[in-house]
Design a protein around this motif. Structure first.
Motif, PDB file in Angstrom:
ATOM      1  N   ARG A 367      45.138  44.682  53.460  1.00 30.92           N
ATOM      2  CA  ARG A 367      45.980  44.049  54.481  1.00 30.92           C
ATOM      3  C   ARG A 367      47.436  44.424  54.191  1.00 30.92           C
ATOM      4  N   PRO A 368      47.887  45.545  54.749  1.00 32.00           N
ATOM      5  CA  PRO A 368      49.258  45.999  54.472  1.00 32.00           C
ATOM      6  C   PRO A 368      50.280  44.889  54.757  1.00 32.00           C
ATOM      7  N   GLY A 369      51.282  44.827  53.909  1.00 26.77           N
ATOM      8  CA  GLY A 369      52.329  43.814  54.107  1.00 26.77           C
ATOM      9  C   GLY A 369      52.074  42.525  53.345  1.00 26.77           C
ATOM     10  N   SER A 370      50.862  42.368  52.796  1.00 28.12           N
ATOM     11  CA  SER A 370      50.580  41.149  52.020  1.00 28.12           C
ATOM     12  C   SER A 370      51.337  41.197  50.699  1.00 28.12           C
ATOM     13  N   VAL A 371      51.629  40.009  50.168  1.00 31.47           N
ATOM     14  CA  VAL A 371      52.321  39.927  48.873  1.00 31.47           C
ATOM     15  C   VAL A 371      51.392  39.240  47.871  1.00 31.47           C
ATOM     16  N   THR A 372      51.277  39.846  46.691  1.00 27.25           N
ATOM     17  CA  THR A 372      50.329  39.335  45.677  1.00 27.25           C
ATOM     18  C   THR A 372      51.079  38.818  44.460  1.00 27.25           C
ATOM     19  N   TYR A 373      50.687  37.629  44.021  1.00 23.57           N
ATOM     20  CA  TYR A 373      51.227  37.070  42.774  1.00 23.57           C
ATOM     21  C   TYR A 373      50.065  36.855  41.815  1.00 23.57           C
ATOM     22  N   GLN A 374      50.276  37.223  40.537  1.00 26.43           N
ATOM     23  CA  GLN A 374      49.236  36.996  39.535  1.00 26.43           C
ATOM     24  C   GLN A 374      49.834  36.240  38.349  1.00 26.43           C
ATOM     25  N   TYR A 375      49.023  35.357  37.792  1.00 32.15           N
ATOM     26  CA  TYR A 375      49.463  34.546  36.656  1.00 32.15           C
ATOM     27  C   TYR A 375      48.219  33.892  36.089  1.00 32.15           C
ATOM     28  N   GLY A 376      48.250  33.533  34.812  1.00 27.54           N
ATOM     29  CA  GLY A 376      47.042  32.893  34.308  1.00 27.54           C
ATOM     30  C   GLY A 376      47.008  32.706  32.820  1.00 27.54           C
ATOM     31  N   HIS A 377      45.808  32.327  32.397  1.00 26.26           N
ATOM     32  CA  HIS A 377      45.548  31.897  31.020  1.00 26.26           C
ATOM     33  C   HIS A 377      44.980  33.111  30.280  1.00 26.26           C
ATOM     34  N   VAL A 378      45.857  33.819  29.590  1.00 26.28           N
ATOM     35  CA  VAL A 378      45.506  35.188  29.186  1.00 26.28           C
ATOM     36  C   VAL A 378      44.380  35.253  28.166  1.00 26.28           C
ATOM     37  N   CYS A 379      44.354  34.333  27.201  1.00 27.39           N
ATOM     38  CA  CYS A 379      43.298  34.420  26.181  1.00 27.39           C
ATOM     39  C   CYS A 379      41.908  34.190  26.777  1.00 27.39           C
ATOM     40  N   ASP A 380      41.841  33.486  27.902  1.00 32.40           N
ATOM     41  CA  ASP A 380      40.542  33.243  28.550  1.00 32.40           C
ATOM     42  C   ASP A 380      40.179  34.388  29.503  1.00 32.40           C
ATOM     43  N   GLY A 381      41.032  35.397  29.620  1.00 37.68           N
ATOM     44  CA  GLY A 381      40.798  36.468  30.601  1.00 37.68           C
ATOM     45  C   GLY A 381      40.880  35.954  32.023  1.00 37.68           C
ATOM     46  N   ASN A 382      41.558  34.817  32.230  1.00 39.77           N
ATOM     47  CA  ASN A 382      41.572  34.119  33.523  1.00 39.77           C
ATOM     48  C   ASN A 382      42.871  34.397  34.288  1.00 39.77           C
ATOM     49  N   MET A 383      42.737  35.127  35.389  1.00 43.24           N
ATOM     50  CA  MET A 383      43.888  35.399  36.247  1.00 43.24           C
ATOM     51  C   MET A 383      43.774  34.605  37.542  1.00 43.24           C
ATOM     52  N   HIS A 384      44.904  34.076  37.983  1.00 46.31           N
ATOM     53  CA  HIS A 384      45.003  33.487  39.314  1.00 46.31           C
ATOM     54  C   HIS A 384      45.695  34.503  40.199  1.00 46.31           C
ATOM     55  N   VAL A 385      45.098  34.756  41.351  1.00 48.84           N
ATOM     56  CA  VAL A 385      45.675  35.717  42.289  1.00 48.84           C
ATOM     57  C   VAL A 385      46.043  34.929  43.550  1.00 48.84           C
ATOM     58  N   GLY A 386      47.314  34.897  43.874  1.00 52.67           N
ATOM     59  CA  GLY A 386      47.766  34.214  45.090  1.00 52.67           C
ATOM     60  C   GLY A 386      48.287  35.256  46.067  1.00 52.67           C
ATOM     61  N   ILE A 387      47.752  35.240  47.276  1.00 48.20           N
ATOM     62  CA  ILE A 387      48.133  36.274  48.255  1.00 48.20           C
ATOM     63  C   ILE A 387      48.712  35.597  49.496  1.00 48.20           C
ATOM     64  N   ILE A 388      49.890  36.035  49.870  1.00 50.41           N
ATOM     65  CA  ILE A 388      50.548  35.507  51.063  1.00 50.41           C
ATOM     66  C   ILE A 388      50.566  36.606  52.118  1.00 50.41           C
ATOM     67  N   GLY A 389      50.223  36.256  53.322  1.00 52.50           N
ATOM     68  CA  GLY A 389      50.270  37.234  54.413  1.00 52.50           C
ATOM     69  C   GLY A 389      49.123  37.073  55.387  1.00 52.50           C
ATOM     70  N   PRO A 390      47.880  37.333  54.942  1.00 51.89           N
ATOM     71  CA  PRO A 390      46.769  37.270  55.890  1.00 51.89           C
ATOM     72  C   PRO A 390      46.582  35.851  56.457  1.00 51.89           C
ATOM     73  N   ALA A 391      46.087  35.767  57.675  1.00 49.97           N
ATOM     74  CA  ALA A 391      45.819  34.459  58.280  1.00 49.97           C
ATOM     75  C   ALA A 391      44.826  33.698  57.402  1.00 49.97           C
ATOM     76  N   PRO A 392      44.907  32.350  57.413  1.00 46.47           N
ATOM     77  CA  PRO A 392      44.034  31.578  56.528  1.00 46.47           C
ATOM     78  C   PRO A 392      42.548  31.905  56.683  1.00 46.47           C
ATOM     79  N   ASP A 393      42.100  32.237  57.898  1.00 46.90           N
ATOM     80  CA  ASP A 393      40.664  32.490  58.076  1.00 46.90           C
ATOM     81  C   ASP A 393      40.299  33.974  57.962  1.00 46.90           C
ATOM     82  N   ASP A 394      41.242  34.798  57.574  1.00 48.05           N
ATOM     83  CA  ASP A 394      40.966  36.225  57.373  1.00 48.05           C
ATOM     84  C   ASP A 394      40.550  36.419  55.910  1.00 48.05           C
ATOM     85  N   GLU A 395      39.275  36.709  55.692  1.00 48.56           N
ATOM     86  CA  GLU A 395      38.729  36.732  54.325  1.00 48.56           C
ATOM     87  C   GLU A 395      38.827  38.111  53.665  1.00 48.56           C
TER      88      GLU A 395
END
Ligand code: FAD
Ligand code: 2HG
Ligand code: ZN
Length: 462
Positions: A367-395
């Protein structure tokens, strides 16, 4: 008289009229989730205060053919705590917020017994004077409840030391769909008496029972703390350093990873000071604790670390909080940008840096134009990916990131659960045999599919 009037009267008789909310203005905050991506309409929000009242509510819902949506603090991030947008029949939110009894801390055993509606912050405040704290901690502590944390098997910032919610559970009490109460209280650390129902209900996301009370392991407070924030050039160096420190620094209590774009967003939305004069690609936040001041140990441990461009360390409470804010405010800063697509995944640690590099490219290609943020609990290999741009129902971006996660040997839900958001991905992750075993358990405990339908498992596949 509407067809539901008799049912509502039964609910009022069970919990008291003032605790059956039918007015849309009173229901609305229970009907929309924290992300604002998920919402649905409830016939009523019911607020029982005792286990017997929960039983009466579930029996009334079963008789009326109503779906039950258990809800604690409504801080869940996968759409599991609010009514479904499309439902076959009436939906009732069962709020646990009035189940908030706390018993005195058992300091001898290091245990506590609390109602499911007690918030994490209230539990922490209850434990503190006795010299204890709780092994799981997370940013939503002021609202998230112990029942919700068990139901999602919440993780948070101290999993590297204490494990997730499941590891803190000695026993619990819960009401099943048929009104039966399973009760293993107080519960013991050594207790090999058959199936461990607390473990089964941890991570069940409201689909097997309404949890009413929990018996929890608690841990002594390690009163002296230090927090370091390191600025790094390369993600791979941050991952290696966190892995090394986990082995070499027993005082390590938390290791959190985030990036320049997330840091800038937090600085933009929250009243937080910039920690470094310059911007850097990656940041590693480390917390160490102990009975003695761990500042020197932490400083020594990172002094010669590869790839560290800059560092700050704080031992005082205000300084530590300033650094933690830079990490913990990510969720609300992203939410201030719009309704985010949220993925919460685990990767094998050896592939985490590669994943972090591939995700923004994949999202932009999808989805061109989307913005991605990543952050998380590194020792657990756990990343949170937050994406802004696509409509809420666009999967499309959700699917792309989850497909990549599975391809790379990861898990599509690290700590937030499957909820309504990732039901379609459960089988791809767990496989047919696991999911059919889960369905068999669901059928056995909730044959009417009353508890949180549409969450975790697809009803049609029951
Ligand atoms: P709710 O949101 O009310 O419900 C969550 C699920 O549990 C739903 O499926 C619901 O049906 C079920 N449920 C709730 N109570 C019961 C009960 N008594 N019996 C049966 N089922 C029940 N999560 C993490 O794991 N780690 C984090 O670091 C973290 N940080 C967060 C930071 C922020 C700012 C926010 C907003 C959320 C964060 N979360 C985190 C997600 C969330 O806080 C957790 O999932 C938490 O466990 C949810 O608790 P709750 O009481 O709000 O549950
Ligand atoms: C965290 O670690 C929480 O901050 C929330 O698990 C993550 O915003 C999110 O998706
Ligand atoms: Zn998290």
């Amino acid at each position: 008289m509407t067809p539901h009037d008799a049912f509502l009267d039964t609910l009022r008789a069970a919990v008291g009229a003032s605790h059956v909310l039918t007015d849309p203005d009173l229901r609305v905050s229970y009907e929309t989730d924290w992300t604002r991506r998920w919402r649905g309409e409830a016939l009523a929000v019911v607020r029982p205060a005792t286990t017997d009242e929960v039983t009466a509510v579930l029996l009334a819902c079963a008789a009326a053919g109503a779906a039950v949506i258990p809800q604690g603090g409504n801080t869940g991030l996968v759409g599991g705590s609010v009514p479904r947008a499309v439902a076959d029949g009436p939906q009732v939110v069962v709020s646990t917020l009035r189940l908030r009894d706390v018993e005195p801390v058992d300091a001898l055993a290091g245990e506590a017994m609390v109602g499911a509606g007690v918030t994490l912050a209230a539990l922490q405040a209850h434990l503190r004077p006795a010299g204890f704290t709780f092994g799981v901690d997370l940013g939503a502590r002021d609202s998230a409840t112990i029942g919700g944390m068990i139901a999602t098997n919440a993780g948070g910032i101290h999993v590297l030391r204490h494990g997730p919610m499941r590891a803190q559970l000695l026993g619990l009490e819960a009401v099943l769909a048929d009104g039966g109460v399973v009760r293993r209280l107080p519960g013991m650390v050594k207790d090999n008496t058959g199936y461990h129902l607390p473990s089964l209900l941890a991570g069940s996301e409201g689909t097997l029972a309404v949890i009413t009370r929990a018996h929890l392991r608690v841990v002594p407070i390690r009163p002296r703390r230090a927090v370091a924030l390191l600025a790094l050039e390369r993600v791979g160096d941050a991952v290696s350093l966190a892995g090394d420190l986990r082995r070499s620094l027993p005082e390590l209590a938390a290791a959190e990873l985030f990036f320049d774009d997330g840091m800038e967003l937090v600085l933009h939305h929250a009243a937080v000071d910039r920690p470094f004069p310059n911007r850097h690609p990656a940041y590693l936040l480390l917390e160490a604790d102990g009975d003695d001041d761990p500042t020197e140990l932490l400083a020594d441990a990172v002094a010669n670390a590869i790839g560290v461009d800059d560092a700050v360390i704080a031992s005082d409470e205000a300084g530590r909080a300033r650094l933690w804010n830079l990490r913990e405010r990510h969720t609300e800063a992203i939410s201030a940008e719009g309704v985010a697509h949220k993925l919460d995944v685990t990767l094998p640690l050896a592939r985490l840096a590669e994943f972090i590099g591939r995700v923004p490219v994949l999202v932009t290609a999808t989805r061109p134009g989307s913005v991605t943020y990543q952050y998380g609990h590194v020792c657990d290999g756990n990343m949170h990916v937050g994406i802004i741009g696509p409509a809420p129902d666009d999967e499309a971006v959700d699917d792309a990131v989850l497909r990549l996660t599975i391809e790379m040997g990861g898990s599509v839900s690290a700590e937030h659960g499957i909820g309504a958001a990732k039901v379609a991905w459960l089988e791809a992750d767990r496989g047919v045999a696991d999911v059919s075993a889960m369905r068999a358990i669901k059928r056995a405990l909730d044959p009417g599919w009353m508890l949180n339908p549409g969450v975790l498992l697809r009803e049609a596949e029951a």
